[in-house]
Design an enzyme around this catalytic site. Structure first.
Site, PDB file in Angstrom:
ATOM      1  N   CYS A  75       0.813  -1.231   0.000  1.00  0.00           N
ATOM      2  CA  CYS A  75       0.000   0.000   0.000  1.00  0.00           C
ATOM      3  C   CYS A  75       0.845   1.280   0.000  1.00  0.00           C
ATOM      4  CB  CYS A  75      -0.949  -0.007   1.193  1.00  0.00           C
ATOM      5  SG  CYS A  75      -0.185  -0.580   2.712  1.00  0.00           S
TER       6      CYS A  75
ATOM      7  N   HIS B 291      -3.020   6.310   4.574  1.00  0.00           N
ATOM      8  CA  HIS B 291      -1.587   6.409   4.860  1.00  0.00           C
ATOM      9  C   HIS B 291      -1.080   7.768   4.379  1.00  0.00           C
ATOM     10  CE1 HIS B 291      -1.647   2.294   5.871  1.00  0.00           C
ATOM     11  NE2 HIS B 291      -0.914   1.767   4.900  1.00  0.00           N
TER      12      HIS B 291
END
Ligand code: A2P
Length: 341
Positions: A130, A243
């Protein structure tokens, strides 16, 4: 192969698996049938999809008969064991785990960056980590113009990246702290609520974590350039979704912040949010649930000749996992590559 494949979602009850189902539905993926697979723990449970109830089936060696495409997000050991079983049944696998990413025969694909890598697949295609996905979506257009020599990245990663149990752990720790109860840590080695853990995945012999080395190795593989030097520090923070990354790059050819903004405004999958005087910059709270990767705080690194600093944020469950996987699946259909060679 029909252009309307039968699709299996392995790990359908997990944080990413559920988002994969949602993404298939939202993007109207042309699936003839969708089969949710998980462990015996959740076999028989129901998941709603396109207004219908699907029954979760237990993953087994017979699960892939008649299945054209399987998207996996059930952990590395499940992928290691079952991706080859699926391929043997003639099913193409897009795998979200770490198990296959660095294999020579396995393309590691971010559709906005290296879609051509899909052309040579041999049955398994890997979805990158990710943190790497959101970084390369932004770095590739800059690399094409100025050739990136070196990247220094520090991440601020949401707990959803560790799965549904980690989301529940942060929730229950916050509740426990506010009601003066004992804090229990099971997913993480330390309390994550109101804390930051500079420790994602296991530590390796070189004192980096596996997550940090994923960013080093996967970035080079996806960008197709082994000369890019990457130094990463990955940190888990008490954020549920999204994130964030502080990224510093050094380029061969100078790119000014204005040029970088202009390049990134044109880049697919990227949205520039960069107006500090109006307090406009990317934040995980607002990136959650969005498809784009957001970039802002673009500024010159005044300590070197050709350097830029930036702040990159994306929904780790969507672009960092489910969406990127489904975009790969869409490309496979579009390029007529949904077959095992
Ligand atoms: P289950 O719900 O039956 O445990 P997350 O990343 O959010 O923790 O989710 C992991 C997903 O992977 C879940 O759907 C989980 O199913 C599934 N899973 C974990 N281990 C296995 C396994 N050995 N076989 C099949 N599915 C698995």
């Amino acid at each position: 192969m029909s252009t309307h494949p039968v699709v299996a979602v392995v790990g359908a009850t997990g944080a990413v698996g559920r988002e994969m189902l949602k993404t298939l539905e939202q993007r109207n993926f042309p699936a003839r049938e969708v089969i949710p697979l998980a462990s015996s723990r959740s076999a028989g449970s129901r998941i709603s999809f396109k207004g219908r109830e699907l029954t979760v089936q237990e993953l087994g060696s017979e699960s892939f008969k008649g299945v054209d495409l399987a998207v996996f997000s059930a952990g590395g050991s499940t992928s290691e064991k079952f991706a080859p079983v699926a391929v043997k049944s003639g099913c193409v696998v897009v795998d979200n785990s770490n198990a296959w990413r660095m294999h020579d025969q396995v393309p590691l694909v971010v559709p906005e960056v290296n879609p051509e890598a899909l052309d040579s697949h041999t049955g398994i295609i890997a979805n990158p980590n990710c943190s790497t996905i959101q970084m390369v979506v932004v770095l590739k257009p800059l690399h094409d113009v100025g050739t990136i020599k070196r990247v220094i990245v520090s991440t601020y990663q949401a707990v959803s990246g560790s799965g549904q149990k980690a989301v529940e752990e942060l929730e229950s720790q916050v509740k426990a702290l506010f009601s003066m109860q004992e804090v229990v840590s099971q997913v993480y080695p330390h309390q994550i609520a109101f804390n930051c853990l500079p420790h994602i995945d296991v530590f390796l012999e070189n004192d980096y974590t596996k997550e940090e080395m994923k960013m080093v190795n996967e970035t080079r593989k996806i960008m197709g350039d082994d000369n890019i030097r990457v130094s990463a520090t990955t940190v888990r923070v008490p954020v549920f979704f999204g994130h964030s990354e502080s990224v510093n790059i050094e380029t061969e050819k100078k790119i000014t912040p204005q040029q970088a903004r202009a390049i990134l405004t044109q880049a697919p999958g990227v949205k520039v949010l960069d107006n500090p005087s109006e307090k406009i910059y990317p934040m995980p709270l607002f990136a959650a649930g969005q498809d784009d990767t957001f970039v802002g705080r673009i500024r010159e690194d005044e300590t070197i000749d050709n350097g830029l600093n930036m702040w990159i944020v994306a929904d780790n469950i969507r672009k960092g996992a489910a969406l990127n996987t489904i975009q790969i699946a869409e490309l496979l259909v579009e390029k007529n590559l949904l077959r095992v060679p």
